[in-house]
Scaffold this motif. Structure first.
Motif, PDB file in Angstrom:
ATOM      1  N   LEU B  17      28.032 -32.928  22.710  1.00 30.91           N
ATOM      2  CA  LEU B  17      26.921 -31.971  22.691  1.00 30.91           C
ATOM      3  C   LEU B  17      26.294 -31.875  24.069  1.00 30.91           C
ATOM      4  O   LEU B  17      26.008 -30.784  24.573  1.00 30.91           O
ATOM      5  N   PHE B  18      26.118 -33.036  24.690  1.00 27.69           N
ATOM      6  CA  PHE B  18      25.502 -33.059  26.015  1.00 27.69           C
ATOM      7  C   PHE B  18      26.369 -32.304  27.018  1.00 27.69           C
ATOM      8  O   PHE B  18      25.874 -31.480  27.790  1.00 27.69           O
ATOM      9  N   ILE B  19      27.696 -32.585  26.984  1.00 27.59           N
ATOM     10  CA  ILE B  19      28.596 -31.915  27.923  1.00 27.59           C
ATOM     11  C   ILE B  19      28.544 -30.402  27.715  1.00 27.59           C
ATOM     12  O   ILE B  19      28.440 -29.628  28.673  1.00 27.59           O
ATOM     13  N   SER B  20      28.580 -29.980  26.440  1.00 30.47           N
ATOM     14  CA  SER B  20      28.566 -28.539  26.199  1.00 30.47           C
ATOM     15  C   SER B  20      27.265 -27.927  26.696  1.00 30.47           C
ATOM     16  O   SER B  20      27.250 -26.826  27.247  1.00 30.47           O
ATOM     17  N   PHE B  21      26.160 -28.690  26.537  1.00 32.88           N
ATOM     18  CA  PHE B  21      24.880 -28.178  27.013  1.00 32.88           C
ATOM     19  C   PHE B  21      24.881 -28.044  28.532  1.00 32.88           C
ATOM     20  O   PHE B  21      24.415 -27.043  29.085  1.00 32.88           O
ATOM     21  N   VAL B  22      25.440 -29.070  29.210  1.00 31.49           N
ATOM     22  CA  VAL B  22      25.488 -29.026  30.674  1.00 31.49           C
ATOM     23  C   VAL B  22      26.303 -27.822  31.138  1.00 31.49           C
ATOM     24  O   VAL B  22      25.875 -27.064  32.017  1.00 31.49           O
ATOM     25  N   ILE B  23      27.478 -27.634  30.508  1.00 31.44           N
ATOM     26  CA  ILE B  23      28.312 -26.495  30.907  1.00 31.44           C
ATOM     27  C   ILE B  23      27.566 -25.190  30.658  1.00 31.44           C
ATOM     28  O   ILE B  23      27.555 -24.281  31.494  1.00 31.44           O
ATOM     29  N   PHE B  24      26.899 -25.128  29.508  1.00 33.01           N
ATOM     30  CA  PHE B  24      26.180 -23.899  29.172  1.00 33.01           C
ATOM     31  C   PHE B  24      25.087 -23.605  30.190  1.00 33.01           C
ATOM     32  O   PHE B  24      24.954 -22.485  30.674  1.00 33.01           O
ATOM     33  N   MET B  25      24.312 -24.637  30.531  1.00 31.28           N
ATOM     34  CA  MET B  25      23.214 -24.408  31.474  1.00 31.28           C
ATOM     35  C   MET B  25      23.751 -24.047  32.856  1.00 31.28           C
ATOM     36  O   MET B  25      23.192 -23.207  33.550  1.00 31.28           O
ATOM     37  N   LEU B  26      24.864 -24.709  33.232  1.00 37.01           N
ATOM     38  CA  LEU B  26      25.483 -24.408  34.528  1.00 37.01           C
ATOM     39  C   LEU B  26      25.866 -22.927  34.591  1.00 37.01           C
ATOM     40  O   LEU B  26      25.609 -22.242  35.580  1.00 37.01           O
ATOM     41  N   LEU B  27      26.452 -22.455  33.484  1.00 37.15           N
ATOM     42  CA  LEU B  27      26.860 -21.058  33.452  1.00 37.15           C
ATOM     43  C   LEU B  27      25.657 -20.140  33.408  1.00 37.15           C
ATOM     44  O   LEU B  27      25.670 -19.050  33.964  1.00 37.15           O
ATOM     45  N   ASP B  28      24.612 -20.607  32.735  1.00 31.64           N
ATOM     46  CA  ASP B  28      23.442 -19.766  32.589  1.00 31.64           C
ATOM     47  C   ASP B  28      22.715 -19.594  33.915  1.00 31.64           C
ATOM     48  O   ASP B  28      22.133 -18.544  34.185  1.00 31.64           O
ATOM     49  N   LEU B  29      22.767 -20.646  34.750  1.00 38.93           N
ATOM     50  CA  LEU B  29      22.128 -20.573  36.061  1.00 38.93           C
ATOM     51  C   LEU B  29      22.917 -19.678  37.014  1.00 38.93           C
ATOM     52  O   LEU B  29      22.435 -19.336  38.079  1.00 38.93           O
ATOM     53  N   ALA B  30      24.143 -19.339  36.604  1.00 36.49           N
ATOM     54  CA  ALA B  30      25.009 -18.598  37.511  1.00 36.49           C
ATOM     55  C   ALA B  30      24.387 -17.259  37.867  1.00 36.49           C
ATOM     56  O   ALA B  30      23.822 -16.582  37.013  1.00 36.49           O
TER      57      ALA B  30
END
Lengths: 312, 335
Positions: B17-30
């Motif tokens: 869950l944490f990894i998916s959240f990190v990836i999601f936020m990384l993409l969201d900051l894009a």
């Protein structure tokens, strides 16, 4: 006493040597490592001093269009020992300039990853309260798919960083940071293991009993004794960083085209590799030779720094 | 052992869950705009409607939870439907790739066979080559075989795959015309001629990756064999008068394989994600290439799904490696 051969007496009377001399003596017996060290030194010299001796600008394109067209895609000659590329730029100058960037990225990223790895390893090993959380963070990072994440980070943040720090500096910072944050885990694990073992030694107990504060304990007693594994992972770190940087450049996600690195030169040459294979071979051999020599140095260092092997 | 496995599985859930959240936020900051490739003539209010249709006007938290629901609920249901002909996922919103304008998982299933064939075969070949080399290198330490083996594995370890791939293409495709330089995925194997074609186009990518994998695994195998060859039980076995073959291949090999098996298990997730570069060199349109094109095209749902699948595989095989280590080595007890 009198029966001892003269050499042995001499050895006994000689002042104690710095342990690094012993390390060097052991290192010298590893032939591959020695050759690797010589090759790496030559590459470093060529890359650092070469541009001063070879005065051609790596980004120089002849302003006269006729001249420029004539100079394109030339084979090796006296004026251009490595030939020229598709814009008539001198390949020798480009390979040297590319090496400067590649090796600079490798060294800086290695330093960052060593710093992070050592910091986390020492903290986790020395302070029991931090151990659990830091090691689960390390495990978490180890279970990340690193290359996809690196690609993501580089694509997502190259624009904003280029705008803030200028194209070259921004991308340099980004790549060094990205490689550094994704490669510290092995170092942290090794350092933690070493620190855990060191903590049980008598001299650490002695230092603690005279009231040495934790900070000085780490800097004075622990850190100098974990230097060996750190140095070995430093060499592996350089190799890893150079390969990662050139892989990113090879995928077109590294430095911009007019800013040569070995990976980028290779990437630019791949389109025309059927006609001009030399342009692919040159940067590729440079990368491979550097990484190979660094890996051999690491191999030799590992043997030389292992006190169980040294002196036998 | 069972409790350990269960505990590890439970820990894996928050990790993922944490990894998916990190990836999601990384993409969201894009900074990239998913509508950037749409024509500029689209009026702003239509553009706004398109953003709403894509769900981009929602706050990041809502979109993250929606993605979770799509990935962990709708997609498995859909797979179930396809397999058993039911219709549980009817009406559920699947993860749509912006680039292909079709469900992301469908594209991934289309790409999976190429990756599995080329990269998986390379891994198997690499392991098959590496084990005997490691065993012989360790048994005849410092012999010429060992020297050459160590040198070759050092080279395979140091030369990046994009360079070996390009050199192989120059030598065997451009100069000798033995193999095609581009992998043709549309090729259908239905007779011997097309089978031979398939073999020919697979030889170079498989060689490149197999060399790389073999050089790493053979080093582990050699080190592990060397560790065990010096143990007391080896001397005992020899003293009992056992033949050298039994000592090496039964006693030493079995014990040395324990760490090597875990190393092999740890390498399996890289089959799916790690061969990005080789797929790019030989133009194999597998998962790695899919990820690259998705990154270029700013196809965030696809990137998110693929990266998460890679992460989940990595976590899963880390777990398998740890459990396997405990099962194979009776000295390791986790409980």
């Amino acid at each position: 006493m009198t029966d001892l051969p003269a050499a042995k007496v001499d050895a006994a009377l000689r002042p104690p040597r710095n342990q690094w001399w012993d390390v060097w003596d052991q290192f010298k017996t590893h032939k591959g490592a020695l050759i690797g060290l010589i090759i790496f030194a030559l590459i470093l010299f060529g890359v650092a001093l070469g541009p001063f001796l070879w005065g051609i600008d790596p980004t120089y394109v002849d302003p006269n269009p006729v001249q420029m067209l004539k100079l394109r895609n030339q084979g090796p000659s006296l004026a251009h020992p490595f030939g020229t590329d598709q814009l008539g730029r001198d390949m020798l100058a480009r390979v040297m300039a590319g090496g400067k960037v590649s090796i600079a990225v490798g060294l800086t990223a290695m330093l960052l990853s060593l710093f992070l790895g050592t910091l986390i390893g020492v903290l986790a090993g020395f302070f029991r309260r931090l151990d659990g959380i830091l090691m689960s963070a390390t495990d978490l990072f180890l279970s990340l798919p690193l290359l996809p994440l690196l690609l993501l980070m580089v694509t997502l943040f190259r624009e904003p960083l280029s705008q803030r720090f200028g194209t070259e500096a921004g991308i340099f910072l980004l790549i060094v940071f990205a490689i550094g944050v994704t490669s510290w885990m092995q170092t942290a694990r090794i350092v933690r293991g070493e620190v855990l073992a060191l903590k049980e030694r008598e001299y650490v107990l002695a230092a603690r009993s005279i009231g040495t504060p934790s900070r000085r304990m780490v800097l004075r007693h622990v850190l100098p004794n974990v230097m060996s594994p750190i140095m070995v992972s430093a060499t592996l770190g350089i190799a890893n960083a150079i390969i990662t940087e050139s892989a990113l450049s090879f995928l077109g996600l590294g430095f911009p085209p007019d800013f040569p690195t070995w990976g980028r030169i290779l990437f630019d040459a791949v389109d025309q590799m059927q006609l001009y294979p030399l342009r692919v071979i040159l940067p590729g051999v440079a990368i491979s030779l550097t990484v190979l020599s660094v890996n051999y140095i690491g191999d030799g260092l590992r043997d030389a720094l292992d006190p169980r092997i040294r002196g036998r | 052992m069972l409790t350990y496995t269960l505990r590890r599985l439970l820990i894996a859930i928050p990790t993922l869950l944490f990894i998916s959240f990190v990836i999601f936020m990384l993409l969201d900051l894009a900074p990239g705009d998913p509508l950037a490739d749409q024509p500029l003539t689209i009026p702003p209010e239509v553009r706004e409607k398109m953003r709403t249709a894509l769900g981009l006007d929602q706050p990041a938290g809502v979109r993250y939870v929606l993605w979770l629901k799509q990935f962990f609920w709708t997609e498995p249901l859909h797979t179930f439907d396809v397999l058993f002909g039911t219709s549980f996922a009817e009406g559920g919103q699947r993860i749509i790739s912006w680039q292909f304008r079709s469900p992301a998982m469908d594209v991934i299933w289309q790409r999976l066979p190429q990756t599995l064939w080329v990269v998986g075969l390379a891994y198997v070949v690499g392991v098959i080559i590496a084990l005997p080399i490691g065993i012989i290198s360790a048994y005849k330490q410092y012999s010429w075989f060992d020297q050459i083996g160590t040198f070759v594995s050092m080279i395979g370890f140091s030369v990046p795959t994009f360079f070996t791939g390009v050199v192989l293409i120059i030598v065997f495709a451009v100069n000798l015309h033995w193999f095609p330089s581009i992998y043709d995925t549309t090729l259908k194997v239905n007779d011997w001629a097309s089978f031979w074609k398939q073999v020919r186009q697979m030889i170079m990518p498989v060689t490149v990756l197999a060399l790389f994998n073999a050089s790493q695994i053979s080093r582990f195998m050699r080190a592990s064999m060397l560790d065990n060859l010096g143990q007391d039980y080896v001397r005992t076995a020899r003293a009992k008068g056992m033949s050298e073959k039994v000592v090496v291949l039964k006693h030493v090999l079995r014990n040395s394989l324990i760490p090597v098996v875990t190393v092999i298990a740890l390498g399996i997730p890289t089959i799916f994600g790690g061969a990005i570069i080789t797929e790019q060199v030989f133009k194999v349109n597998g998962l790695g290439q899919l990820l690259i094109t998705a990154i270029y095209a700013n196809d965030l749902p696809m990137v998110q799904t693929l990266t998460f699948i890679f992460a989940a595989l990595t976590v899963l095989f880390n777990l398998i490696a740890d459990v396997l280590y405990g099962v194979l080595d009776p000295r390791i007890r986790y409980d």
